[in-house]
Design an enzyme around this catalytic site. Structure first.
Site, PDB file in Angstrom:
ATOM      1  N   TYR A  13     -21.749  79.022   7.042  1.00  0.00           N
ATOM      2  CA  TYR A  13     -20.719  78.373   7.848  1.00  0.00           C
ATOM      3  C   TYR A  13     -19.705  79.377   8.402  1.00  0.00           C
ATOM      4  CZ  TYR A  13     -21.983  73.546   6.718  1.00  0.00           C
ATOM      5  OH  TYR A  13     -22.623  72.338   6.628  1.00  0.00           O
ATOM      6  N   ASP A  60     -23.731  71.276   1.381  1.00  0.00           N
ATOM      7  CA  ASP A  60     -23.681  70.265   2.443  1.00  0.00           C
ATOM      8  C   ASP A  60     -24.886  69.332   2.330  1.00  0.00           C
ATOM      9  OD1 ASP A  60     -22.971  68.982   4.918  1.00  0.00           O
ATOM     10  OD2 ASP A  60     -24.626  70.113   5.816  1.00  0.00           O
ATOM     11  N   ASP A 120     -25.276  65.103   0.734  1.00  0.00           N
ATOM     12  CA  ASP A 120     -25.800  63.910   1.420  1.00  0.00           C
ATOM     13  C   ASP A 120     -26.831  63.244   0.525  1.00  0.00           C
ATOM     14  OD1 ASP A 120     -24.232  64.285   3.674  1.00  0.00           O
ATOM     15  OD2 ASP A 120     -25.896  63.928   5.072  1.00  0.00           O
TER      16      ASP A 120
HETATM   17  C1  IPM Z   1     -19.612  67.520   5.753  1.00  0.00           C
HETATM   18  C2  IPM Z   1     -20.026  67.486   7.197  1.00  0.00           C
HETATM   19  C3  IPM Z   1     -19.527  68.742   7.873  1.00  0.00           C
HETATM   20  C4  IPM Z   1     -20.157  69.922   7.186  1.00  0.00           C
HETATM   21  C5  IPM Z   1     -19.781  68.811   9.383  1.00  0.00           C
HETATM   22  C6  IPM Z   1     -19.257  67.594  10.103  1.00  0.00           C
HETATM   23  C7  IPM Z   1     -19.219  70.075   9.981  1.00  0.00           C
HETATM   24  O1  IPM Z   1     -21.400  67.346   7.312  1.00  0.00           O
HETATM   25  O2  IPM Z   1     -18.391  67.536   5.501  1.00  0.00           O
HETATM   26  O3  IPM Z   1     -20.474  67.515   4.884  1.00  0.00           O
HETATM   27  O4  IPM Z   1     -21.266  70.338   7.542  1.00  0.00           O
HETATM   28  O5  IPM Z   1     -19.522  70.461   6.284  1.00  0.00           O
HETATM   29 MN    MN Z   2     -22.439  67.156   5.413  1.00  0.00          MN
END
Ligand code: IPM
Ligand code: MN
Length: 342
Positions: free
Chosen positions: A135, A243, A247
């Site tokens: 990132y 990340d 999810d």
């Molecule tokens: C998260 C989101 C963000 C990330 C995006 C929107 C930049 O997916 O907070 O997990 O990748 O960190």
């Molecule tokens: Mn995310």
């Protein structure tokens, strides 16, 4: 000047509100309603930021706005991003800019519930490094739009950045019953970055004799999240793995509608930022069907970080038994529960 030191629970806290785009403002309205029901006083200021604002006048996050944000005790954010703005612009210019500039190096994401096909409940926290890795913005493009185009996007891992993240995970584990930390990485392939993470992990672990440790490759961790999530207590991992894994964590823990997060600056040299894991979901925006629980639980993290432990616990307890209905109806019911418990 606002003090960012350990907060005085009787004072009101100054909170910057970024509702953002899509369902963001709707879920934040409910979160603020529930906080109000807890009796905690917030002095809020709304910041109109996100894709819609950008389309209107070009501002994503100016240095002046960032300077203003620094003076708050916390930032509560709904969701940002709209399909009309090209991917990356708002994410990098607003969300990642806040994470990096405010040094919110910990992204804390808790998950609990009974996973699909599971009989036992799990309860673990992912500590995602939040300022480095893929990132960071390292890399570039050469000969764009030609057959010889080259794109690189490196992963930046500093010894200091890795260590402070690992330390936070171990300290967190010490506060939990199981006192167990799993490092998740891909040391079998990412032999430079993975090696740094593993060596610092082993070194820090020596200082925490009571904490048990484990290591999983990221691909294996994905299987365990689905098939054996109870093995985890605290997981610590880099930015991109974190990340993706969070999810999946949401998917096996009641859905992304209840997944909350805290972007923390543990040194408290500025405000920390609290936001649901979900995005702006433009397809359901304005329909009153968004689940505000993720935003409410993110507000609970904020209250805890501001020293309002009783209110934070009340919010979390009120979210335990599920509520169905519209966004507003869910917010009303949870606010009622909180009020009754305080
Ligand atoms: C998260 C989101 C963000 C990330 C995006 C929107 C930049 O997916 O907070 O997990 O990748 O960190
Ligand atoms: Mn995310």
């Amino acid at each position: 000047m606002v003090s960012h030191k350990a907060s005085n629970v009787s004072a009101s806290h100054r909170v910057a509100i970024i509702g953002g785009d899509g369902i963001g403002p709707e879920v934040i309205t409910e979160a603020l309603k529930v906080v109000a029901a807890s009796g905690v006083k917030l002095e809020t200021k709304n910041f109109d930021l996100g894709g819609a604002r950008y389309l209107r006048d070009g501002e994503i996050l100016s240095d002046a706005t960032l300077t203003e944000l620094r003076e708050f005790d916390a930032i509560l954010l709904g969701a940002v991003g709209t399909p009309a703005v090209r991917p990356g612009l708002i994410e990098r210019g607003l969300l990642l800019k806040m994470r990096f500039e405010l040094d919110l190096y910990i992204n804390l994401r808790p998950f609990s519930g009974v996973g699909p096909g599971q009989t036992k409940s799990h309860d673990f926290i992912v500590i995602r490094e939040n300022t480095e890795g893929s990132y960071a913005g390292e890399g570039g493009v050469l000969r764009r739009d030609t057959p010889d185009e080259v794109a690189t996007q490196g992963s930046v891992n500093t010894a200091k950045g890795v260590e402070r993240c690992l330390r936070f995970a171990f300290e967190l584990a010490m506060t939990r019953e199981r006192k167990h930390v799993t490092l998740v990485h891909k040391t079998n392939v990412l032999t430079f970055a993975g090696d740094l993470w593993q060596r610092v992990f082993d070194r820090v672990a020596k200082e925490f004799a009571q904490v048990q440790t484990a290591y999983n490759h990221i691909d294996a961790a994905c299987i365990y999240f689905v098939q054996d999530p109870h093995r985890y207590d605290v997981i610590v991992t880099d930015n991109l793995f974190g990340d993706i894994l969070t999810d999946l964590g949401g998917a096996v823990s009641g859905g992304i509608g209840v997944a909350s997060s805290a972007n923390l600056n543990p040194s408290r040299s500025g405000p920390s930022m609290f936001e649901p894991v979900h995005g702006s979901a433009p397809d359901i925006a304005g329909k009153g069907v968004a689940n505000p629980v993720a935003a409410i639980l993110s507000a609970a993290h904020m209250l805890e970080f501001l020293g309002e432990q009783t209110a934070a616990t009340a919010l979390r307890t009120a979210c335990v038994s599920p509520v169905t209905g519209s966004t507003t109806a869910i917010g009303d019911e949870i606010a009622k529960r909180v009020k009754a418990s305080i």
